[in-house]
Scaffold this active site. Structure first.
Site, mmCIF file in Angstrom:
data_model
loop_
_atom_site.group_PDB
_atom_site.id
_atom_site.type_symbol
_atom_site.label_atom_id
_atom_site.label_comp_id
_atom_site.label_asym_id
_atom_site.label_seq_id
_atom_site.Cartn_x
_atom_site.Cartn_y
_atom_site.Cartn_z
ATOM 1 N N TRP A 44 0.856 -1.193 0.000
ATOM 2 C CA TRP A 44 0.000 0.000 0.000
ATOM 3 C C TRP A 44 0.885 1.234 0.000
ATOM 4 O O TRP A 44 1.906 1.276 0.698
ATOM 5 C CB TRP A 44 -0.904 0.018 1.244
ATOM 6 C CG TRP A 44 -2.300 -0.441 0.977
ATOM 7 C CD1 TRP A 44 -3.405 0.338 0.828
ATOM 8 C CD2 TRP A 44 -2.766 -1.793 0.839
ATOM 9 N NE1 TRP A 44 -4.511 -0.440 0.590
ATOM 10 C CE2 TRP A 44 -4.155 -1.747 0.591
ATOM 11 C CE3 TRP A 44 -2.153 -3.043 0.880
ATOM 12 C CZ2 TRP A 44 -4.930 -2.895 0.399
ATOM 13 C CZ3 TRP A 44 -2.913 -4.174 0.698
ATOM 14 C CH2 TRP A 44 -4.285 -4.095 0.459
ATOM 15 N N ASN A 45 0.474 2.247 -0.755
ATOM 16 C CA ASN A 45 1.277 3.435 -1.005
ATOM 17 C C ASN A 45 1.716 4.176 0.265
ATOM 18 O O ASN A 45 2.904 4.177 0.616
ATOM 19 C CB ASN A 45 0.452 4.319 -1.961
ATOM 20 C CG ASN A 45 1.126 5.600 -2.362
ATOM 21 O OD1 ASN A 45 1.955 6.116 -1.656
ATOM 22 N ND2 ASN A 45 0.750 6.138 -3.510
ATOM 23 N N ASP A 47 1.212 3.544 3.363
ATOM 24 C CA ASP A 47 1.735 2.638 4.400
ATOM 25 C C ASP A 47 3.239 2.477 4.222
ATOM 26 O O ASP A 47 4.018 2.557 5.182
ATOM 27 C CB ASP A 47 1.097 1.250 4.291
ATOM 28 C CG ASP A 47 -0.382 1.242 4.624
ATOM 29 O OD1 ASP A 47 -1.153 1.877 3.882
ATOM 30 O OD2 ASP A 47 -0.758 0.615 5.631
ATOM 31 N N TYR A 92 -7.667 -11.271 -0.762
ATOM 32 C CA TYR A 92 -8.032 -9.864 -0.624
ATOM 33 C C TYR A 92 -9.056 -9.459 -1.676
ATOM 34 O O TYR A 92 -8.960 -9.858 -2.834
ATOM 35 C CB TYR A 92 -6.784 -8.977 -0.754
ATOM 36 C CG TYR A 92 -7.112 -7.503 -0.668
ATOM 37 C CD1 TYR A 92 -7.318 -6.900 0.574
ATOM 38 C CD2 TYR A 92 -7.260 -6.728 -1.819
ATOM 39 C CE1 TYR A 92 -7.646 -5.552 0.660
ATOM 40 C CE2 TYR A 92 -7.593 -5.370 -1.737
ATOM 41 C CZ TYR A 92 -7.776 -4.802 -0.497
ATOM 42 O OH TYR A 92 -8.116 -3.473 -0.406
ATOM 43 N N GLY A 172 -7.197 7.684 2.056
ATOM 44 C CA GLY A 172 -6.636 6.877 3.140
ATOM 45 C C GLY A 172 -7.572 6.820 4.345
ATOM 46 O O GLY A 172 -7.374 6.029 5.249
ATOM 47 N N ASP A 174 -10.852 5.864 4.600
ATOM 48 C CA ASP A 174 -11.883 5.230 3.779
ATOM 49 C C ASP A 174 -13.331 5.610 4.096
ATOM 50 O O ASP A 174 -14.050 6.064 3.243
ATOM 51 C CB ASP A 174 -11.745 3.702 3.878
ATOM 52 C CG ASP A 174 -10.344 3.225 3.512
ATOM 53 O OD1 ASP A 174 -9.420 4.045 3.433
ATOM 54 O OD2 ASP A 174 -10.174 2.015 3.304
ATOM 55 N N ARG A 207 -15.778 -2.187 10.702
ATOM 56 C CA ARG A 207 -15.390 -1.939 9.310
ATOM 57 C C ARG A 207 -16.427 -1.052 8.618
ATOM 58 O O ARG A 207 -17.524 -0.857 9.131
ATOM 59 C CB ARG A 207 -15.294 -3.282 8.550
ATOM 60 C CG ARG A 207 -14.267 -4.261 9.082
ATOM 61 C CD ARG A 207 -12.854 -3.956 8.652
ATOM 62 N NE ARG A 207 -12.709 -3.813 7.228
ATOM 63 C CZ ARG A 207 -11.584 -3.404 6.640
ATOM 64 N NH1 ARG A 207 -10.523 -3.111 7.363
ATOM 65 N NH2 ARG A 207 -11.511 -3.278 5.324
ATOM 66 N N TYR A 362 -13.360 2.055 12.415
ATOM 67 C CA TYR A 362 -12.412 2.490 11.379
ATOM 68 C C TYR A 362 -12.134 3.997 11.436
ATOM 69 O O TYR A 362 -11.524 4.471 12.373
ATOM 70 C CB TYR A 362 -13.005 2.045 10.050
ATOM 71 C CG TYR A 362 -12.023 1.454 9.063
ATOM 72 C CD1 TYR A 362 -11.005 0.622 9.454
ATOM 73 C CD2 TYR A 362 -12.171 1.734 7.708
ATOM 74 C CE1 TYR A 362 -10.136 0.084 8.509
ATOM 75 C CE2 TYR A 362 -11.311 1.188 6.758
ATOM 76 C CZ TYR A 362 -10.296 0.369 7.162
ATOM 77 O OH TYR A 362 -9.451 -0.149 6.231
ATOM 78 N N TRP A 363 -12.569 4.767 10.450
ATOM 79 C CA TRP A 363 -12.245 6.198 10.416
ATOM 80 C C TRP A 363 -13.379 7.066 10.957
ATOM 81 O O TRP A 363 -13.427 8.257 10.686
ATOM 82 C CB TRP A 363 -11.889 6.623 8.988
ATOM 83 C CG TRP A 363 -10.577 6.037 8.539
ATOM 84 C CD1 TRP A 363 -10.404 4.899 7.819
ATOM 85 C CD2 TRP A 363 -9.253 6.537 8.789
ATOM 86 N NE1 TRP A 363 -9.060 4.657 7.602
ATOM 87 C CE2 TRP A 363 -8.334 5.655 8.184
ATOM 88 C CE3 TRP A 363 -8.752 7.664 9.476
ATOM 89 C CZ2 TRP A 363 -6.946 5.849 8.229
ATOM 90 C CZ3 TRP A 363 -7.380 7.856 9.520
ATOM 91 C CH2 TRP A 363 -6.499 6.952 8.913
ATOM 92 N N GLU A 406 -4.103 -1.817 14.279
ATOM 93 C CA GLU A 406 -4.361 -0.953 13.118
ATOM 94 C C GLU A 406 -4.889 0.411 13.585
ATOM 95 O O GLU A 406 -4.484 1.447 13.086
ATOM 96 C CB GLU A 406 -5.376 -1.637 12.193
ATOM 97 C CG GLU A 406 -5.617 -0.895 10.887
ATOM 98 C CD GLU A 406 -6.574 -1.638 9.956
ATOM 99 O OE1 GLU A 406 -7.175 -2.644 10.381
ATOM 100 O OE2 GLU A 406 -6.717 -1.204 8.800
HETATM 101 C C1 GLC Z 1 -7.143 0.876 4.978
HETATM 102 C C2 GLC Z 1 -6.844 2.304 5.414
HETATM 103 C C3 GLC Z 1 -5.823 2.908 4.492
HETATM 104 C C4 GLC Z 1 -4.583 2.022 4.483
HETATM 105 C C5 GLC Z 1 -4.930 0.569 4.169
HETATM 106 C C6 GLC Z 1 -3.763 -0.382 4.398
HETATM 107 O O1 GLC Z 1 -7.729 0.841 3.727
HETATM 108 O O2 GLC Z 1 -8.003 3.068 5.452
HETATM 109 O O3 GLC Z 1 -5.500 4.209 4.888
HETATM 110 O O4 GLC Z 1 -3.641 2.488 3.585
HETATM 111 O O5 GLC Z 1 -5.971 0.120 4.986
HETATM 112 O O6 GLC Z 1 -3.300 -0.280 5.705
#
Ligand code: GLC
Length: 434
Positions: A44-45, A47, A92, A172, A174, A207, A362-363, A406
């Site tokens: 992941w970018n 990350d 995934y 990021g 989500d 989630r 989550y967010w 996480e």
């Molecule tokens: C989730 C997070 C995102 C992160 C990814 C991998 O999708 O919301 O920000 O890059 O997980 O950890």
């Protein structure tokens, strides 16, 4: 030394070792780090950008490799995808069969917050092997420049100074409440059948909902149907937002890129001049994200032209971009003071007084270590030491008590989502290494 102090020191050393082991175990092909074992089995970018800074604390070469591998997935138009599928893993969703994208390597078809320049500048500053620094950075600088150029051209075609995001996953953050209204307008009529895998691994209550997933995937289908053509998508999409997170991170990244371009001089100075222009434009445009009523920064919906009403942890990221005035800073710190009256651990991902607060989802409430890292760094730049330290201490406590989760519940501290999470472990290493 008192027994208590000795115990604390040995606990810290053990956690330090655990953080290293987390990165080592999540390392793949000795080239990139997956965020966590079952949940996110690819690169992941953003990350990777944080994780590279963690690697630097004990393996410099591996830190550079992380960034090089990330840029090996860069598209010809400059975009660095949000997921890069270096190896085939079928646990995934949505994987390559859904995205059907990528050039040299299979990838997703959207990007993520551009932390790369900030990460690479950190590697340059902290690495001991200066010869390696020079060799690596000279190759990376043009690639990073092109990725910023992509944001400024393809995502701000009228050059107004704020770049657009087309997808919640791109921010990021989500399922942040900030996206709720814009997502309502996403048409799901042509959505293909799908099966989520995340909810078989993690409590679905923690989630994003199925309602949101339907819209996330409808957007992906729309992009795919338009061959990921940025101009076409820019013209037709109903989800087009100037995210305060991405815009802050990009402005900071431009500042870091400029410092490196001036130091390493990979060209005749044209890139540095261009970056200066972007910075100037961004600095001017930032006032459009400030709301005088709430005294906070917000995201801007570029379709409706309205500021999005929620205040989230991203409202503090302009500190990271060094774009906050004295007056604005005072108000933002007052928000942190007020928030801390009702939560135990800063900084929750949503205003804890917001009726949508959901401490475990989550967010929509939980604390994220990487966001805390950026806010604390920004507050320090701004000269607000007290809050910067408080955030750093809270984050450390969460990790000491609940491991490298996480994300964390801002009231109870409970560790949630994936475990042995790479970027959380990396933040521990970065802060321990200061
Ligand atoms: C989730 C997070 C995102 C992160 C990814 C991998 O999708 O919301 O920000 O890059 O997980 O950890």
């Amino acid at each position: 030394m008192s027994q208590q102090l000795e115990d604390m020191k040995s606990d810290t050393a053990a956690l330090h070792e655990k953080a290293k082991q987390t990165l080592i175990q999540n390392s793949r092909m000795n080239a990139y780090t997956i965020p966590s074992k079952n949940l996110y089995p690819f690169q992941w970018n953003w990350d990777s950008c944080f994780t590279a800074m963690g690697w630097l604390q004990f393996d410099e070469e591996r830190a550079w490799k992380e960034m090089e591998t990330l840029f090996s997935g860069q598209w010809k138009n400059g975009m660095v995808p949000h997921i890069i599928f270096h190896e085939m893993v079928d646990s995934y969703f949505p994987g390559t069969a859904v995205w059907r994208a990528g050039e040299k390597v299979d990838s997703s078809g959207i990007s993520q917050p551009p932390v790369a320049a900030t990460s690479v500048r950190y590697l340059c500053d902290k690495a001991q092997d200066k010869e390696m620094v020079k060799a690596k950075v000279m190759a990376l600088l043009p690639q990073i420049f092109e990725s910023h150029q992509w944001w400024h051209n393809d995502r701000d075609p009228e050059h107004k100074g704020l770049v657009a995001t087309f997808h919640p996953w791109e921010t990021g953050r989500d399922n942040s409440a900030e996206w709720d209204e814009a997502l309502e307008n996403v048409c799901t009529a042509r959505l293909e059948e799908y099966r989520r895998l995340d909810v078989t691994l993690i409590d679905p209550e923690h989630r994003p909902s199925n309602y949101e997933y339907d819209r996330y995937l409808s957007l992906v289908q729309l992009f795919r149907d338009h061959d990921y053509d940025q101009k076409k998508i820019h013209d037709i999409t109903v989800f087009k937002i100037a995210d305060v997170g991405i815009n802050s991170i990009l402005l900071r990244a431009n500042r870091d890129l400029l410092v490196m371009l001036e130091e390493f001089k990979p060209d005749d100075g044209w890139m540095a001049e261009t970056v200066k222009g972007w910075i100037e434009r961004q600095e001017k445009a930032f006032s459009r994200l400030w709301n005088e009523e709430t005294k906070a920064f917000h995201c801007l919906d570029l379709v409706s032209g309205e500021l999005i009403k929620e205040v989230t942890s991203a409202a503090f990221l302009p500190f990271f971009a060094a774009v906050v005035s004295k007056e604005q800073g005072k108000h933002l710190v007052a928000h942190l003071d007020k928030w801390s009256e009702v939560i135990e651990y800063a900084v929750p991902s949503l205003d804890p007084y917001d009726e949508k607060l959901d401490e475990k989802r989550y967010w929509r409430g939980p604390v994220w270590a990487i966001v805390n890292y950026m806010i604390a760094d920004g507050l320090q730049l701004f000269g607000e030491q007290e809050w910067s330290e408080r955030i750093r201490n809270d984050t450390g406590k969460l990790m000491q008590q609940h491991g490298f989760a996480e994300y964390y519940d801002p009231k109870t501290g409970e560790g949630l989502g994936g475990i042995d999470f790479s970027w959380t472990a990396a933040i521990w290493l970065i802060w321990a290494g200061l």
